[in-house]
Design a protein around this motif. Sequence first.
Motif, PDB file in Angstrom:
ATOM      1  N   ASP A  35      19.230  10.293  -0.498  1.00 29.35           N
ATOM      2  CA  ASP A  35      20.279   9.661   0.617  1.00 29.35           C
ATOM      3  C   ASP A  35      21.473  10.606   0.770  1.00 29.35           C
ATOM      4  O   ASP A  35      21.686  10.755  -0.438  1.00 29.35           O
ATOM      5  N   TYR A  36      21.703  10.977   1.628  1.00 25.14           N
ATOM      6  CA  TYR A  36      22.731  12.379   1.558  1.00 25.14           C
ATOM      7  C   TYR A  36      23.990  11.979   1.157  1.00 25.14           C
ATOM      8  O   TYR A  36      25.078  12.538   0.862  1.00 25.14           O
ATOM      9  N   HIS A  70      13.601  11.098   3.636  1.00 26.05           N
ATOM     10  CA  HIS A  70      14.869  10.233   3.854  1.00 26.05           C
ATOM     11  C   HIS A  70      14.715   8.850   3.184  1.00 26.05           C
ATOM     12  O   HIS A  70      13.718   8.310   3.690  1.00 26.05           O
ATOM     13  N   PRO A  72      17.822   6.849   3.580  1.00 27.57           N
ATOM     14  CA  PRO A  72      19.465   6.387   3.630  1.00 27.57           C
ATOM     15  C   PRO A  72      19.595   4.839   3.251  1.00 27.57           C
ATOM     16  O   PRO A  72      18.885   4.041   3.740  1.00 27.57           O
ATOM     17  N   GLN A  81      22.644   7.188   7.307  1.00 30.32           N
ATOM     18  CA  GLN A  81      21.529   7.171   8.483  1.00 30.32           C
ATOM     19  C   GLN A  81      22.072   8.322   9.385  1.00 30.32           C
ATOM     20  O   GLN A  81      21.182   9.106   9.905  1.00 30.32           O
ATOM     21  N   ALA A  84      21.246  11.697   7.988  1.00 31.29           N
ATOM     22  CA  ALA A  84      19.806  11.928   7.893  1.00 31.29           C
ATOM     23  C   ALA A  84      19.377  12.440   9.530  1.00 31.29           C
ATOM     24  O   ALA A  84      18.758  13.219   9.747  1.00 31.29           O
ATOM     25  N   GLU A  88      17.705  16.036  10.718  1.00 32.78           N
ATOM     26  CA  GLU A  88      16.600  16.179  11.548  1.00 32.78           C
ATOM     27  C   GLU A  88      16.923  16.705  12.928  1.00 32.78           C
ATOM     28  O   GLU A  88      15.940  17.621  13.311  1.00 32.78           O
ATOM     29  N   HIS A 100      20.620  20.393   5.196  1.00 38.51           N
ATOM     30  CA  HIS A 100      20.266  19.538   4.012  1.00 38.51           C
ATOM     31  C   HIS A 100      21.203  20.008   2.749  1.00 38.51           C
ATOM     32  O   HIS A 100      21.874  19.046   2.141  1.00 38.51           O
ATOM     33  N   ILE A 142      12.649   9.099  10.698  1.00 37.81           N
ATOM     34  CA  ILE A 142      13.507   8.684   9.444  1.00 37.81           C
ATOM     35  C   ILE A 142      12.789   7.277   8.863  1.00 37.81           C
ATOM     36  O   ILE A 142      12.790   7.122   7.481  1.00 37.81           O
ATOM     37  N   ASP A 145       9.763   7.680   6.890  1.00 40.24           N
ATOM     38  CA  ASP A 145      10.216   8.073   5.730  1.00 40.24           C
ATOM     39  C   ASP A 145      10.350   6.896   4.652  1.00 40.24           C
ATOM     40  O   ASP A 145       9.913   6.677   3.508  1.00 40.24           O
TER      41      ASP A 145
END
Length: 193
Positions: A35-36, A70, A72, A81, A84, A88, A100, A142, A145
């Motif tokens: 999760d970023y 991903h 999120p 979200q 992500a 993409e 990323h 997403i 994933d």
Amino acid sequence: MSFERDRSLLFVPPSTQDHIKGVLNATVVLVIYGDYECSQSADAYRLIKVIARHLSVSLGENYLCFIFRHFPQIEIHSHAQRAAEAAEAAAVQGQFWPMHEMLFSHQQELGNGYLVEYANRLGLDISQFLQDISKKVYIDRINEDIESGLYSGVTAAPALFINGIRYLVGEASRRHRWTVEQIMAAIVAAAND
């Protein structure tokens, strides 16, 4: 050295559909669900980068394959979200890994304006980037994933699988953060299984 190890398996095997650094037939394939906006995901990614560099030098470039998926956690991370989706959108323009890296480097700045700034820094076609994000073109990707993670028993990011076997990073890290040495030991153990 001991580390918690959960015997749950990776439900969806690594494939060319994933975001890959390395080759799929590497000795060790490491898959992380991240999760970023999650600081623990960023910490795990930084450790893996250090390990990948070390293993590449000492054991060759085909020893470790790293895959990011991903996961999120929108209930606790309001920008995860969209970040992500930005990754993409960058991937389609051949810039997944640079985006990323940028997203993990700037976790506190993931609002829409920042995402456009990052896309611009990477030289992306901003019109296409904005169109893709506004039309939510990559939501299904997403969600695939996320679903693969859920089927594999992932409930929080980060979640780490080494050669298809889950190693606890997410839930366990709230009590104890992993070190380079621990992840390296897990990778070496997996290579020798």
